[in-house]
Design an enzyme around this catalytic site. Structure first.
Site, PDB file in Angstrom:
ATOM      1  N   HIS A  71      -4.167 -11.704  -0.713  1.00  0.00           N
ATOM      2  CA  HIS A  71      -4.213 -11.815   0.756  1.00  0.00           C
ATOM      3  C   HIS A  71      -5.218 -10.834   1.377  1.00  0.00           C
ATOM      4  O   HIS A  71      -5.032 -10.396   2.519  1.00  0.00           O
ATOM      5  CB  HIS A  71      -2.805 -11.612   1.356  1.00  0.00           C
ATOM      6  CG  HIS A  71      -2.176 -10.290   1.009  1.00  0.00           C
ATOM      7  ND1 HIS A  71      -0.855 -10.147   0.649  1.00  0.00           N
ATOM      8  CD2 HIS A  71      -2.679  -9.041   0.980  1.00  0.00           C
ATOM      9  CE1 HIS A  71      -0.583  -8.885   0.415  1.00  0.00           C
ATOM     10  NE2 HIS A  71      -1.678  -8.183   0.607  1.00  0.00           N
ATOM     11  N   HIS A 104       2.306  -4.773   6.136  1.00  0.00           N
ATOM     12  CA  HIS A 104       1.476  -3.579   5.916  1.00  0.00           C
ATOM     13  C   HIS A 104       1.481  -2.659   7.135  1.00  0.00           C
ATOM     14  O   HIS A 104       0.497  -1.990   7.416  1.00  0.00           O
ATOM     15  CB  HIS A 104       0.031  -3.965   5.619  1.00  0.00           C
ATOM     16  CG  HIS A 104      -0.191  -4.798   4.401  1.00  0.00           C
ATOM     17  ND1 HIS A 104       0.237  -6.092   4.296  1.00  0.00           N
ATOM     18  CD2 HIS A 104      -0.818  -4.510   3.234  1.00  0.00           C
ATOM     19  CE1 HIS A 104      -0.123  -6.578   3.109  1.00  0.00           C
ATOM     20  NE2 HIS A 104      -0.755  -5.641   2.455  1.00  0.00           N
ATOM     21  N   HIS A 155      -4.876  -3.796  -7.891  1.00  0.00           N
ATOM     22  CA  HIS A 155      -5.768  -3.117  -6.948  1.00  0.00           C
ATOM     23  C   HIS A 155      -5.182  -1.796  -6.491  1.00  0.00           C
ATOM     24  O   HIS A 155      -3.979  -1.598  -6.514  1.00  0.00           O
ATOM     25  CB  HIS A 155      -6.177  -3.994  -5.758  1.00  0.00           C
ATOM     26  CG  HIS A 155      -5.096  -4.465  -4.818  1.00  0.00           C
ATOM     27  ND1 HIS A 155      -4.000  -5.181  -5.201  1.00  0.00           N
ATOM     28  CD2 HIS A 155      -4.980  -4.344  -3.456  1.00  0.00           C
ATOM     29  CE1 HIS A 155      -3.260  -5.510  -4.134  1.00  0.00           C
ATOM     30  NE2 HIS A 155      -3.824  -4.993  -3.067  1.00  0.00           N
ATOM     31  N   GLU A 215       2.196  -5.282  -5.251  1.00  0.00           N
ATOM     32  CA  GLU A 215       2.395  -6.517  -4.472  1.00  0.00           C
ATOM     33  C   GLU A 215       2.823  -7.673  -5.375  1.00  0.00           C
ATOM     34  O   GLU A 215       3.262  -8.718  -4.889  1.00  0.00           O
ATOM     35  CB  GLU A 215       1.112  -6.872  -3.707  1.00  0.00           C
ATOM     36  CG  GLU A 215       0.862  -5.899  -2.563  1.00  0.00           C
ATOM     37  CD  GLU A 215      -0.413  -6.185  -1.777  1.00  0.00           C
ATOM     38  OE1 GLU A 215      -0.550  -5.616  -0.679  1.00  0.00           O
ATOM     39  OE2 GLU A 215      -1.270  -6.949  -2.259  1.00  0.00           O
TER      40      GLU A 215
HETATM   41  C1  DHB Z   1      -7.260  -5.155   0.417  1.00  0.00           C
HETATM   42  C2  DHB Z   1      -6.209  -5.669  -0.361  1.00  0.00           C
HETATM   43  C3  DHB Z   1      -4.933  -5.800   0.175  1.00  0.00           C
HETATM   44  O1  DHB Z   1      -3.867  -6.264  -0.519  1.00  0.00           O
HETATM   45  C4  DHB Z   1      -4.693  -5.458   1.503  1.00  0.00           C
HETATM   46  O2  DHB Z   1      -3.456  -5.644   2.003  1.00  0.00           O
HETATM   47  C5  DHB Z   1      -5.728  -4.933   2.272  1.00  0.00           C
HETATM   48  C6  DHB Z   1      -7.010  -4.785   1.730  1.00  0.00           C
HETATM   49  C7  DHB Z   1      -8.638  -5.035  -0.140  1.00  0.00           C
HETATM   50  O3  DHB Z   1      -8.868  -5.199  -1.352  1.00  0.00           O
HETATM   51  O4  DHB Z   1      -9.564  -4.783   0.660  1.00  0.00           O
HETATM   52 FE    FE Z   2      -1.996  -6.052   0.668  1.00  0.00          FE
END
Ligand code: DHB
Ligand code: FE
Length: 286
Positions: free
Chosen positions: A12, A59, A192, A239
């Site tokens: 997302h 978030h 991530h 996540e």
């Molecule tokens: C990014 C990834 C995310 O899951 C999010 O909530 C906000 C930013 C990103 O990789 O930029």
């Molecule tokens: Fe996110």
């Protein structure tokens, strides 16, 4: 009775919203990611869901660190988005299905999940970006029940608990008397990390393991502790809890119909999958 037709899970990342607004779907950077949705569009056109139960993580738009439920279920007629500061257009609102929401809430509490029930709930990019990816046109033809899972402030719920949350929702959906075609959605992931010394961390090998195991052996993944998950998948890789809940809600024989994995989109390993959910009767007939 309601039928669970299957599930879709996807990243997302907010910058996807900017790419959509700027019509960059065919730019070399974005194309491999957006092409991963061709299959999803065909599947949705064929399966025609009425409702999507969306497992996601807020978030900081609706809940902040001062008050942060572990699990929150929407029970609103409509869900609004607001400017979250990512520089992307504010999304249109999405229709809810309060009757189905209350059915799920009752079933979850009966199953001893102490959830927060929300008759007023803003939805953030973790809902709106997947919606815009699944239905790129002007109309979103489904109502939603958003289910928010805390992936933000520790202690987080375990992977095992999220799998069970999904299973409880799956059972509740199957006992819903209305003839609805329901899809389940999991958003976020895969590996991530957005901040700290490991910012930009991606673990392709671990992501492949997740994608391989979640279909037939989600229990194997459910054995990881949150601490080990952060080590393997990054601080925001948690996540994947949303994916576990989505998988739990698939009650039949689950099969992978589609998988697209692309590195990176922004800081994230972007994965898009479609899972089928064949029923017992279909299995016998097959
Ligand atoms: C990014 C990834 C995310 O899951 C999010 O909530 C906000 C930013 C990103 O990789 O930029
Ligand atoms: Fe996110």
């Amino acid at each position: 009775m309601a039928t669970i037709i299957g599930g879709v899970a996807t990243t997302h990342v907010p910058s996807i919203g900017k790419a959509i607004a700027d019509k960059k779907q065919n730019d070399p950077y974005w194309r491999p990611f957006f092409r991963g949705f061709d299959y999803v569009h065909g599947w949705l056109a064929k399966e025609k869901p009425d409702v999507a139960v969306v497992f996601y993580n807020d978030h900081g738009l609706n809940f902040f660190l001062d008050k942060l439920p572990t699990f929150a279920v929407g029970a609103a007629k409509e869900y609004r988005n607001e400017d979250e500061g990512w520089g992307i257009p504010v999304s249109r609102s999405i229709a809810g299905d309060p009757d189905l929401s209350w059915h799920l809430i009752n079933a979850l509490v009966e199953d001893e999940f102490d959830i927060t029930m929300c008759q007023d709930m803003l939805i953030d990019h973790a809902v709106t970006i997947p919606m815009a990816l699944m239905w790129p046109g002007e109309n979103w033809p489904v109502r939603i029940v958003p289910v928010d899972i805390n992936t933000v402030q520790h202690p987080l719920p375990s992977l095992k608990r999220c799998l069970k949350l999904g299973q409880s929702i799956g059972r509740a959906l199957e006992s819903y008397p209305q003839d609805l075609r329901v899809m389940v959605v999991g958003t976020g992931g895969l590996s991530h990390q957005l901040d700290g010394p490991r910012a930009g961390f991606i673990n392709k090998e671990f992501d492949q393991l997740c994608l391989d195991k979640i279909v037939a052996e989600p229990e194997t993944l459910a054995r990881y502790s949150i601490h080990d998950w952060v080590k393997e998948s990054g601080a925001q890789g948690v996540e994947f809890l949303n994916w576990m809940a989505m998988r739990g809600a698939l009650t039949g024989r689950v099969s992978e119909l589609h998988r697209n994995y692309h590195i990176p989109i922004s800081n994230t390993a972007a994965a898009t999958v479609v899972y089928g959910n064949a029923k017992e009767v279909q299995r016998k007939a097959a």
